[in-house]
Design a protein around this motif. Sequence first.
Motif, PDB file in Angstrom:
ATOM      1  N   THR A 108       9.666 -19.594  34.219  1.00 56.17           N
ATOM      2  CA  THR A 108       8.857 -18.811  33.275  1.00 56.17           C
ATOM      3  C   THR A 108       9.171 -17.313  33.381  1.00 56.17           C
ATOM      4  O   THR A 108       9.031 -16.739  34.407  1.00 56.17           O
ATOM      5  CB  THR A 108       7.503 -19.072  32.800  1.00 56.17           C
ATOM      6  OG1 THR A 108       7.238 -20.499  32.905  1.00 56.17           O
ATOM      7  CG2 THR A 108       6.810 -18.500  32.138  1.00 56.17           C
ATOM      8  N   LEU A 109       9.679 -16.686  32.571  1.00 53.81           N
ATOM      9  CA  LEU A 109       9.949 -15.275  32.740  1.00 53.81           C
ATOM     10  C   LEU A 109       8.623 -14.364  32.762  1.00 53.81           C
ATOM     11  O   LEU A 109       8.029 -14.668  31.861  1.00 53.81           O
ATOM     12  CB  LEU A 109      11.115 -14.743  31.670  1.00 53.81           C
ATOM     13  CG  LEU A 109      12.381 -15.186  31.683  1.00 53.81           C
ATOM     14  CD1 LEU A 109      13.187 -14.751  30.423  1.00 53.81           C
ATOM     15  CD2 LEU A 109      13.273 -14.456  33.106  1.00 53.81           C
ATOM     16  N   PRO A 110       8.657 -13.528  33.570  1.00 48.38           N
ATOM     17  CA  PRO A 110       7.189 -12.840  33.498  1.00 48.38           C
ATOM     18  C   PRO A 110       7.118 -11.555  32.582  1.00 48.38           C
ATOM     19  O   PRO A 110       6.770 -10.307  33.030  1.00 48.38           O
ATOM     20  CB  PRO A 110       7.453 -12.187  35.057  1.00 48.38           C
ATOM     21  CG  PRO A 110       8.734 -12.335  35.580  1.00 48.38           C
ATOM     22  CD  PRO A 110       9.412 -13.047  34.591  1.00 48.38           C
ATOM     23  N   TYR A 111       7.290 -11.935  31.368  1.00 47.47           N
ATOM     24  CA  TYR A 111       7.369 -10.900  30.277  1.00 47.47           C
ATOM     25  C   TYR A 111       6.640 -11.577  28.930  1.00 47.47           C
ATOM     26  O   TYR A 111       6.761 -12.767  28.902  1.00 47.47           O
ATOM     27  CB  TYR A 111       8.675 -10.487  30.101  1.00 47.47           C
ATOM     28  CG  TYR A 111       9.576 -10.043  31.269  1.00 47.47           C
ATOM     29  CD1 TYR A 111       9.211  -8.446  31.604  1.00 47.47           C
ATOM     30  CD2 TYR A 111      10.253 -10.732  31.857  1.00 47.47           C
ATOM     31  CE1 TYR A 111       9.762  -7.952  32.675  1.00 47.47           C
ATOM     32  CE2 TYR A 111      11.039 -10.020  32.988  1.00 47.47           C
ATOM     33  CZ  TYR A 111      10.926  -8.653  33.485  1.00 47.47           C
ATOM     34  OH  TYR A 111      11.289  -8.328  34.544  1.00 47.47           O
ATOM     35  N   ASP A 112       6.228 -10.694  28.536  1.00 47.93           N
ATOM     36  CA  ASP A 112       5.463 -11.286  26.982  1.00 47.93           C
ATOM     37  C   ASP A 112       6.901 -11.534  26.020  1.00 47.93           C
ATOM     38  O   ASP A 112       7.827 -11.050  26.196  1.00 47.93           O
ATOM     39  CB  ASP A 112       4.559  -9.838  26.655  1.00 47.93           C
ATOM     40  CG  ASP A 112       3.557  -9.840  27.361  1.00 47.93           C
ATOM     41  OD1 ASP A 112       3.078 -10.858  28.012  1.00 47.93           O
ATOM     42  OD2 ASP A 112       2.659  -8.717  27.283  1.00 47.93           O
ATOM     43  N   ASP A 113       6.403 -12.219  24.882  1.00 52.98           N
ATOM     44  CA  ASP A 113       7.058 -12.612  23.900  1.00 52.98           C
ATOM     45  C   ASP A 113       7.550 -11.185  23.179  1.00 52.98           C
ATOM     46  O   ASP A 113       6.853 -10.258  23.149  1.00 52.98           O
ATOM     47  CB  ASP A 113       6.405 -13.421  22.842  1.00 52.98           C
ATOM     48  CG  ASP A 113       5.953 -14.668  23.269  1.00 52.98           C
ATOM     49  OD1 ASP A 113       6.302 -15.070  24.496  1.00 52.98           O
ATOM     50  OD2 ASP A 113       5.295 -15.477  22.440  1.00 52.98           O
ATOM     51  N   ASP A 114       8.755 -11.037  22.918  1.00 46.30           N
ATOM     52  CA  ASP A 114       9.123  -9.962  21.949  1.00 46.30           C
ATOM     53  C   ASP A 114       9.310  -8.630  22.588  1.00 46.30           C
ATOM     54  O   ASP A 114       9.217  -7.832  21.988  1.00 46.30           O
ATOM     55  CB  ASP A 114       8.519  -9.825  20.450  1.00 46.30           C
ATOM     56  CG  ASP A 114       8.525 -11.029  20.029  1.00 46.30           C
ATOM     57  OD1 ASP A 114       9.279 -11.899  20.004  1.00 46.30           O
ATOM     58  OD2 ASP A 114       7.707 -11.365  19.046  1.00 46.30           O
ATOM     59  N   SER A 115       9.736  -8.877  24.039  1.00 44.44           N
ATOM     60  CA  SER A 115       9.454  -7.378  24.919  1.00 44.44           C
ATOM     61  C   SER A 115      10.896  -6.733  25.026  1.00 44.44           C
ATOM     62  O   SER A 115      10.977  -5.647  25.262  1.00 44.44           O
ATOM     63  CB  SER A 115       9.251  -7.874  26.345  1.00 44.44           C
ATOM     64  OG  SER A 115       7.783  -8.516  26.493  1.00 44.44           O
ATOM     65  N   PHE A 116      12.064  -7.483  24.448  1.00 43.20           N
ATOM     66  CA  PHE A 116      13.237  -6.599  24.526  1.00 43.20           C
ATOM     67  C   PHE A 116      14.070  -6.570  23.505  1.00 43.20           C
ATOM     68  O   PHE A 116      13.826  -7.606  22.619  1.00 43.20           O
ATOM     69  CB  PHE A 116      14.211  -7.215  25.844  1.00 43.20           C
ATOM     70  CG  PHE A 116      13.270  -7.259  27.237  1.00 43.20           C
ATOM     71  CD1 PHE A 116      13.524  -6.043  28.085  1.00 43.20           C
ATOM     72  CD2 PHE A 116      12.553  -8.102  27.624  1.00 43.20           C
ATOM     73  CE1 PHE A 116      12.890  -5.873  29.155  1.00 43.20           C
ATOM     74  CE2 PHE A 116      11.709  -7.890  28.740  1.00 43.20           C
ATOM     75  CZ  PHE A 116      11.968  -6.797  29.602  1.00 43.20           C
ATOM     76  N   ASP A 117      15.026  -6.053  23.377  1.00 46.35           N
ATOM     77  CA  ASP A 117      15.960  -5.974  22.179  1.00 46.35           C
ATOM     78  C   ASP A 117      17.173  -6.907  22.404  1.00 46.35           C
ATOM     79  O   ASP A 117      17.841  -7.420  21.553  1.00 46.35           O
ATOM     80  CB  ASP A 117      16.626  -4.579  21.735  1.00 46.35           C
ATOM     81  CG  ASP A 117      15.564  -3.664  21.399  1.00 46.35           C
ATOM     82  OD1 ASP A 117      14.679  -4.013  20.218  1.00 46.35           O
ATOM     83  OD2 ASP A 117      15.163  -2.703  22.387  1.00 46.35           O
ATOM     84  N   MET A 118      17.390  -6.980  23.952  1.00 50.24           N
ATOM     85  CA  MET A 118      18.705  -7.832  24.051  1.00 50.24           C
ATOM     86  C   MET A 118      18.102  -8.611  25.734  1.00 50.24           C
ATOM     87  O   MET A 118      17.814  -7.720  26.423  1.00 50.24           O
ATOM     88  CB  MET A 118      19.840  -7.165  24.113  1.00 50.24           C
ATOM     89  CG  MET A 118      21.039  -7.901  24.781  1.00 50.24           C
ATOM     90  SD  MET A 118      22.777  -6.571  24.540  1.00 50.24           S
ATOM     91  CE  MET A 118      24.024  -7.727  25.168  1.00 50.24           C
ATOM     92  N   CYS A 119      18.850  -9.535  25.861  1.00 49.85           N
ATOM     93  CA  CYS A 119      18.468 -10.572  26.940  1.00 49.85           C
ATOM     94  C   CYS A 119      20.104 -11.018  27.391  1.00 49.85           C
ATOM     95  O   CYS A 119      20.537 -11.567  26.695  1.00 49.85           O
ATOM     96  CB  CYS A 119      17.789 -11.619  26.731  1.00 49.85           C
ATOM     97  SG  CYS A 119      17.112 -12.378  28.478  1.00 49.85           S
ATOM     98  N   LEU A 120      20.410 -10.471  28.686  1.00 43.85           N
ATOM     99  CA  LEU A 120      21.503 -10.832  29.201  1.00 43.85           C
ATOM    100  C   LEU A 120      21.469 -11.577  30.318  1.00 43.85           C
ATOM    101  O   LEU A 120      20.336 -11.438  31.373  1.00 43.85           O
ATOM    102  CB  LEU A 120      22.152  -9.266  29.678  1.00 43.85           C
ATOM    103  CG  LEU A 120      23.786  -9.423  30.415  1.00 43.85           C
ATOM    104  CD1 LEU A 120      24.708  -9.871  29.442  1.00 43.85           C
ATOM    105  CD2 LEU A 120      23.782  -7.847  30.771  1.00 43.85           C
ATOM    106  N   SER A 121      22.495 -12.368  30.570  1.00 40.70           N
ATOM    107  CA  SER A 121      22.548 -13.472  31.764  1.00 40.70           C
ATOM    108  C   SER A 121      24.039 -13.627  32.204  1.00 40.70           C
ATOM    109  O   SER A 121      24.533 -14.260  31.296  1.00 40.70           O
ATOM    110  CB  SER A 121      21.843 -14.806  31.495  1.00 40.70           C
ATOM    111  OG  SER A 121      21.622 -15.472  32.482  1.00 40.70           O
ATOM    112  N   ILE A 122      24.318 -13.193  33.258  1.00 43.86           N
ATOM    113  CA  ILE A 122      25.810 -12.983  33.497  1.00 43.86           C
ATOM    114  C   ILE A 122      25.883 -14.331  34.697  1.00 43.86           C
ATOM    115  O   ILE A 122      25.384 -13.913  35.737  1.00 43.86           O
ATOM    116  CB  ILE A 122      26.328 -11.789  34.058  1.00 43.86           C
ATOM    117  CG1 ILE A 122      26.081 -10.730  32.978  1.00 43.86           C
ATOM    118  CG2 ILE A 122      27.659 -11.938  34.484  1.00 43.86           C
ATOM    119  CD1 ILE A 122      26.458  -9.465  33.231  1.00 43.86           C
TER     120      ILE A 122
END
Length: 230
Positions: free
Chosen positions: A105-119
């Motif tokens: 579970t990511l420790p952030y609220d819903d809709d917190s960012f404009d982009m999510c990156l995973s490399i």
Amino acid sequence: MAKDQFDAYSDRYIDTVEQSISFSGLSHGFFQHSKALMIQDLLALRLSERPNPKLLDVGCGVGALHPLISPMFSSVEGVDVSIDSIARARTENPDRKYEVYDGLTLPYDDDSFDMCLSICVMHHVPPAHWDNFMAELNRVVSPGGLVCLIEHNPLNPATRLSVARCPFDADAVLLGTRNMRRRMRKAGLIDVATRNFVFFPSNKSGFRKIERRLHWLPLGAQYAAIGQVS
């Protein structure tokens, strides 16, 4: 891979990668620059209406890519399961925010960012957890934002060799582009697409122009999978 195994490589991550790709004659820095250029292209293609986007990098490691991509975003935050890697990221990038998380579970609220990156992270996630991993990336991005996963291309022989030579990729389960697109759609993402890159051992502008035209060809060393949050 267990969290303590990731911690064990926090101080020698780049050296280990360099050894695994040494046969290619290319450096870790070359691949980092390639990823930064791809992210720049994706922002222009898919997120141009948000001139100051906020980014979350999931599985950020020591934050080695962040100096290259930070000028593209209003803020860059990172999260990782490795406590030692996050400690190093905070030391080397004191102007950015980093958090440790449990891998679920990511420790952030819903809709917190404009982009999510995973490399190059999802291939370390147990396949049974892929749906949850993708759902979490989707959850923390606001509607209209982007989820982007950059992964190794299992169809590229050089990529498979470098993965086989890398000790912290021993558990890697590589995903092809078709599988990745299917899983992104299953998570509710729309306008899902993949773009292949790293066709050439150079990031000079002439090669980049050709590479952009070849993005549909599934033979590059890596690919970016992109989906929009509905």
